[in-house]
Design a protein around this motif. Structure first.
Motif, PDB file in Angstrom:
ATOM      1  N   THR A  18       0.848  -1.194   0.000  1.00 52.78           N
ATOM      2  CA  THR A  18       0.000   0.000   0.000  1.00 52.78           C
ATOM      3  C   THR A  18       0.878   1.237   0.000  1.00 52.78           C
ATOM      4  OG1 THR A  18      -1.597  -1.206   1.357  1.00 52.78           O
ATOM      5  CG2 THR A  18      -1.887   1.177   1.192  1.00 52.78           C
ATOM      6  N   LEU A  19       0.609   2.165  -0.905  1.00 55.02           N
ATOM      7  CA  LEU A  19       1.345   3.429  -0.952  1.00 55.02           C
ATOM      8  C   LEU A  19       0.760   4.366   0.104  1.00 55.02           C
ATOM      9  CD1 LEU A  19       3.516   5.096  -2.388  1.00 55.02           C
ATOM     10  CD2 LEU A  19       1.764   5.888  -3.962  1.00 55.02           C
ATOM     11  N   VAL A  20       1.561   4.711   1.116  1.00 51.22           N
ATOM     12  CA  VAL A  20       1.054   5.535   2.213  1.00 51.22           C
ATOM     13  C   VAL A  20       1.650   6.937   2.235  1.00 51.22           C
ATOM     14  CG1 VAL A  20       0.451   3.609   3.717  1.00 51.22           C
ATOM     15  CG2 VAL A  20       2.747   4.569   3.807  1.00 51.22           C
ATOM     16  N   LEU A  64       8.121   2.889  -7.826  1.00 56.35           N
ATOM     17  CA  LEU A  64       6.703   2.825  -7.452  1.00 56.35           C
ATOM     18  C   LEU A  64       5.838   2.527  -8.670  1.00 56.35           C
ATOM     19  CD1 LEU A  64       6.472   5.812  -4.959  1.00 56.35           C
ATOM     20  CD2 LEU A  64       6.338   3.387  -4.416  1.00 56.35           C
ATOM     21  N   GLU A  65       6.185   3.132  -9.802  1.00 55.40           N
ATOM     22  CA  GLU A  65       5.437   2.887 -11.034  1.00 55.40           C
ATOM     23  C   GLU A  65       5.577   1.425 -11.460  1.00 55.40           C
ATOM     24  OE1 GLU A  65       5.694   4.372 -15.622  1.00 55.40           O
ATOM     25  OE2 GLU A  65       6.117   5.845 -14.051  1.00 55.40           O
ATOM     26  N   ASN A 124       0.428   4.118  -8.137  1.00 55.63           N
ATOM     27  CA  ASN A 124       0.517   5.446  -8.721  1.00 55.63           C
ATOM     28  C   ASN A 124      -0.237   6.505  -7.923  1.00 55.63           C
ATOM     29  OD1 ASN A 124      -1.916   4.387  -9.350  1.00 55.63           O
ATOM     30  ND2 ASN A 124      -1.715   4.547 -11.563  1.00 55.63           N
ATOM     31  N   LYS A 125      -1.238   6.128  -7.170  1.00 53.20           N
ATOM     32  CA  LYS A 125      -1.982   7.095  -6.366  1.00 53.20           C
ATOM     33  C   LYS A 125      -1.831   6.746  -4.897  1.00 53.20           C
ATOM     34  CE  LYS A 125      -5.511   8.295  -9.697  1.00 53.20           C
ATOM     35  NZ  LYS A 125      -6.949   8.391  -9.951  1.00 53.20           N
ATOM     36  N   MET A 151      12.646  -4.253  -4.833  1.00 54.35           N
ATOM     37  CA  MET A 151      12.026  -2.968  -5.164  1.00 54.35           C
ATOM     38  C   MET A 151      11.330  -2.383  -3.940  1.00 54.35           C
ATOM     39  SD  MET A 151      10.598  -3.168  -9.053  1.00 54.35           S
ATOM     40  CE  MET A 151       9.394  -4.435  -8.848  1.00 54.35           C
ATOM     41  N   VAL A 152      10.662  -3.231  -3.165  1.00 55.49           N
ATOM     42  CA  VAL A 152       9.976  -2.770  -1.957  1.00 55.49           C
ATOM     43  C   VAL A 152      10.992  -2.226  -0.959  1.00 55.49           C
ATOM     44  CG1 VAL A 152       8.679  -3.556   0.054  1.00 55.49           C
ATOM     45  CG2 VAL A 152       7.967  -4.243  -2.230  1.00 55.49           C
TER      46      VAL A 152
END
Length: 60
Positions: free
Chosen positions: A7-9, A23-24, A29-30, A46-47
């Motif tokens: 989850t992008l926080v 991230l892409e 992206n959002k 990557m994480v």
């Protein structure tokens, strides 16, 4: 193979271009976007590069 939920926080604004591209590549992206992916060594690498921007949960 195990699955993880990413989850992008935190926003990618004002971050280095490499982190934005990572991230892409993860499909985030959002803000608050969620992806469920296999926990391969490539994905985990990557994480690890953007741990300060994402939340990671292991799925059963």
């Amino acid at each position: 193979m195990k699955k993880i939920k990413i989850t992008l926080v935190k926003s990618a604004i004002d971050r280095p271009e490499r982190q934005k591209l990572t991230l892409e590549a993860l499909g985030l992206n959002k803000l608050n976007s969620v992806k469920e992916v296999e926990a391969t060594p490539q994905i985990l690498g990557m994480v690890r590069k953007v741990t300060h921007l994402v939340k990671v949960e292991e799925l059963a």
